[in-house]
Write an enzyme that holds these catalytic residues in place. Structure first.
Site, PDB file in Angstrom:
ATOM      1  N   LYS A  44       0.850  -1.189   0.000  1.00 49.32           N
ATOM      2  CA  LYS A  44       0.000   0.000   0.000  1.00 49.32           C
ATOM      3  C   LYS A  44       0.886   1.239   0.000  1.00 49.32           C
ATOM      4  O   LYS A  44       1.736   1.403   0.864  1.00 49.32           O
ATOM      5  CB  LYS A  44      -0.891   0.003   1.235  1.00 49.32           C
ATOM      6  CG  LYS A  44      -1.565   1.343   1.543  1.00 49.32           C
ATOM      7  CD  LYS A  44      -2.070   1.371   2.989  1.00 49.32           C
ATOM      8  CE  LYS A  44      -2.513   2.752   3.411  1.00 49.32           C
ATOM      9  NZ  LYS A  44      -2.844   2.827   4.843  1.00 49.32           N
TER      10      LYS A  44
ATOM     11  N   ASP B 153     -11.506   7.163   5.300  1.00 49.06           N
ATOM     12  CA  ASP B 153     -10.208   6.986   5.949  1.00 49.06           C
ATOM     13  C   ASP B 153      -9.791   5.515   5.973  1.00 49.06           C
ATOM     14  O   ASP B 153      -8.660   5.206   6.306  1.00 49.06           O
ATOM     15  CB  ASP B 153     -10.252   7.550   7.367  1.00 49.06           C
ATOM     16  CG  ASP B 153      -8.880   7.638   7.999  1.00 49.06           C
ATOM     17  OD1 ASP B 153      -7.889   7.700   7.240  1.00 49.06           O
ATOM     18  OD2 ASP B 153      -8.784   7.629   9.239  1.00 49.06           O
TER      19      ASP B 153
ATOM     20  N   LYS C 274      -9.133  13.174   8.958  1.00 53.26           N
ATOM     21  CA  LYS C 274      -8.477  12.814  10.210  1.00 53.26           C
ATOM     22  C   LYS C 274      -8.393  14.027  11.138  1.00 53.26           C
ATOM     23  O   LYS C 274      -8.403  15.172  10.675  1.00 53.26           O
ATOM     24  CB  LYS C 274      -7.054  12.323   9.942  1.00 53.26           C
ATOM     25  CG  LYS C 274      -6.952  10.981   9.256  1.00 53.26           C
ATOM     26  CD  LYS C 274      -5.488  10.624   9.052  1.00 53.26           C
ATOM     27  CE  LYS C 274      -5.345   9.258   8.396  1.00 53.26           C
ATOM     28  NZ  LYS C 274      -5.733   8.163   9.284  1.00 53.26           N
TER      29      LYS C 274
ATOM     30  N   ASP D 270       2.263   6.765   5.462  1.00 53.11           N
ATOM     31  CA  ASP D 270       1.189   5.831   5.151  1.00 53.11           C
ATOM     32  C   ASP D 270       1.471   5.038   3.880  1.00 53.11           C
ATOM     33  O   ASP D 270       0.646   4.241   3.452  1.00 53.11           O
ATOM     34  CB  ASP D 270      -0.145   6.581   5.018  1.00 53.11           C
ATOM     35  CG  ASP D 270      -1.323   5.713   5.419  1.00 53.11           C
ATOM     36  OD1 ASP D 270      -1.132   4.790   6.236  1.00 53.11           O
ATOM     37  OD2 ASP D 270      -2.434   5.943   4.916  1.00 53.11           O
TER      38      ASP D 270
ATOM     39  N   ARG E 255      -7.259  -0.421   2.284  1.00 48.86           N
ATOM     40  CA  ARG E 255      -7.794  -1.717   1.848  1.00 48.86           C
ATOM     41  C   ARG E 255      -8.440  -1.616   0.465  1.00 48.86           C
ATOM     42  O   ARG E 255      -8.483  -2.602  -0.268  1.00 48.86           O
ATOM     43  CB  ARG E 255      -8.779  -2.245   2.890  1.00 48.86           C
ATOM     44  CG  ARG E 255     -10.026  -1.417   3.086  1.00 48.86           C
ATOM     45  CD  ARG E 255     -10.658  -1.641   4.452  1.00 48.86           C
ATOM     46  NE  ARG E 255      -9.855  -1.025   5.515  1.00 48.86           N
ATOM     47  CZ  ARG E 255     -10.174  -1.070   6.808  1.00 48.86           C
ATOM     48  NH1 ARG E 255     -11.266  -1.706   7.202  1.00 48.86           N
ATOM     49  NH2 ARG E 255      -9.401  -0.495   7.706  1.00 48.86           N
TER      50      ARG E 255
END
Length: 488
Positions: free
Chosen positions: A253, A335, A265, A276, A339
């Site tokens: 990812k 958020d 966020k 991230d 996935r």
């Protein structure tokens, strides 16, 4: 990329110890017996080493730790580091010893007298790993350490043994650099360009642009990035040193920055969301290592590169998107975007490459930090054999990993009333429901592991082999797994 420490190997020369500048390091086992270099330092310092090793302080010292004798009389060095280490130490203690020396390195460099130490290569690896510093954007005086010379009875053999470890270290550094870079520098374009540059190492690199992803039907991935000016991409890296059999696949990812999208966020800590893309960083670092050490394995690494931003074009909570697989997904929370990226890339990896096994990595959930803190990554798998092999590799490399459960019972939490599945099941079992979501995009005959690395990709305090910040967790374990399981 961060420049690795200058580390060279030379034949043991006891006479060079007296005139060496910077720091000099010697090793003494728990039995307090001095080797050739330690005896020479002891004579030069009129017994200072012997006095230390005969003291209660040495007796209480842990393996792999160093005691500093500052400004030693009779020597040109600024300091002597006396390291307590057995002749046949554990790998962890040997690397810890090297890291202890790296922490005190100065611009004057160091002479490390390994003599015939059995763990000299691991000591060198520890030095290299801990000497890393990401100071690209500091404008003041940078304290890059000077050259380190390791003296050994057989420097050629030591250099040969240390070579593959140096490739691993460079892969780790590549990962750390990527994770540390700010999002205004490491855009999706820049990230892809850095990976494309690895073609010089022999990797085959292919960049799929948004038009390509549209044709493939990667709509869950594209939906994440549609609110950003940075174009979404998938980068495919192939290394084939192992013949014609199907490859092993790594999937990462790569959300270069994550505000949470419309489900924005909280401001506190949002600056940390530059990390991230940690999963993509690890995959990239492993592929670099495999190329550098010319691994005899067939491995493909795929990373989905996107940016999750709020905008008039951004996806909304309540939207329904269709994955490449064909399953529809109700977006409950924008958020929970990682996935969505992985779902399409996992499916694409299986459709195109028919891999013998597949591991994905993602800084996926805060829930895994609640469960495991910053010591362990969460491990989810549909295959005991592959999972046990990975856990063994991670333990061998000192990278914390803990298996977490998967069960059809958790699927109830991510059922949608209007689509096939929803992208979050709420706070309860958050890391497990995320893994259950991903498992839906893994074919039944494909051995698979999901690694949730949210707690270990970047940390606020130093670790055994890294300063605080990006760790490069996973590069060592995955390289070990590939060496042990997939190399011919």
């Amino acid at each position: 990329m961060t420049t690795p420490i200058a580390l060279r190997f030379a034949e043991t020369d006891l006479d060079a110890i007296a005139t060496a500048t910077g720091r000099v390091a010697v090793f003494v086992g728990p039995n307090a017996k001095l080797g050739p270099s330690a005896r020479r330092v002891n004579r030069l310092t009129k017994g200072a080493v012997a006095r230390y090793v005969e003291s209660e302080a040495f007796e209480k010292a842990k393996e792999g730790t160093a005691h500093v004798l500052s400004w030693p009389a009779g020597m040109a060095a600024d300091a002597v580091d006396v390291v307590k280490l057995s002749r046949r130490p554990s790998q962890a203690d040997a690397r810890k010893a090297g890291a202890a020396l790296a922490k005190v390195l100065g611009k004057g460099g160091a002479l490390i007298a390994a003599d015939g130490h059995k763990a000299a290569a691991d000591i060198a690896f520890g030095v290299a790993m801990r000497a890393y510093a990401f100071d690209t954007y500091k404008t003041g005086d940078k304290t890059a350490p000077g050259e380190v010379t390791m003296m050994a009875t057989n420097p050629e053999a030591l250099a040969a043994e240390a070579g593959p470890m140096a490739a691993v270290a460079e892969g780790v550094f590549f990962t750390r650099d990527l994770v540390s870079e700010p999002a205004n520098i490491l855009t999706t374009d820049d990230f892809a360009a850095r990976l494309a540059a690895m073609q010089e190492l022999g990797l085959e690199v292919e960049i799929l642009e948004e038009a390509d992803l549209e044709k493939l039907g990667m709509r869950t991935l594209l939906a994440v990035g549609q609110g950003s000016e940075s174009p979404s991409k998938v980068v495919v890296m192939q290394w084939n040193g192992g013949g014609d059999e199907a490859p092993f696949a790594l999937v990462g990812k790569g959300v270069v920055f994550d505000t949470g999208g419309i489900s924005i966020k909280p401001a506190g800590g949002m600056e940390d969301m530059t990390m991230d893309m940690g999963g993509a960083g690890v995959v990239s670092g492993v592929m670099r290592t495999l190329a550098l050490r010319k691994a005899k394995a067939n491995v493909v690494g795929l990373v989905g590169l996107v940016e999750n931003m709020p905008d008039g074009k951004a996806q909304r909570p309540g939207d329904v998107v269709t994955s490449m697989k064909g399953d529809t997904v109700e977006v409950i929370n924008t958020d929970a975007e990682g996935r969505l990226v992985l779902a399409d890339v996992l499916w694409y990896a299986q459709e195109r490459f028919k891999p013998t096994g597949m591991i994905d990595l993602a800084t996926l959930t805060g829930a895994i930090i609640i469960g495991l803190g910053h010591e362990m990554a969460g491990v989810f798998s549909n295959d005991d054999d592959l999972c046990n092999a990975f856990l063994k590799a991670a333990a061998a490399e000192g990278e914390g990993a803990w298996r977490m459960p998967l069960s059809p019972a958790y699927d109830e939490l991510i059922k949608s009333q209007i689509a096939d599945i929803k992208n979050t099941g709420g706070r309860g079992a958050g890391s497990i429901t995320a893994a259950q979501f991903l498992q839906r995009f893994v074919k039944e005959d494909c051995p698979w592991i999901h690694l949730d690395i949210a707690g270990v990709a970047s940390v606020k305090s130093e670790t055994a082999l890294a300063p605080k910040g990006a760790t490069g967790w996973g590069v060592m374990a995955l390289d070990r797994l590939i060496r042990d399981r997939y190399e011919g």
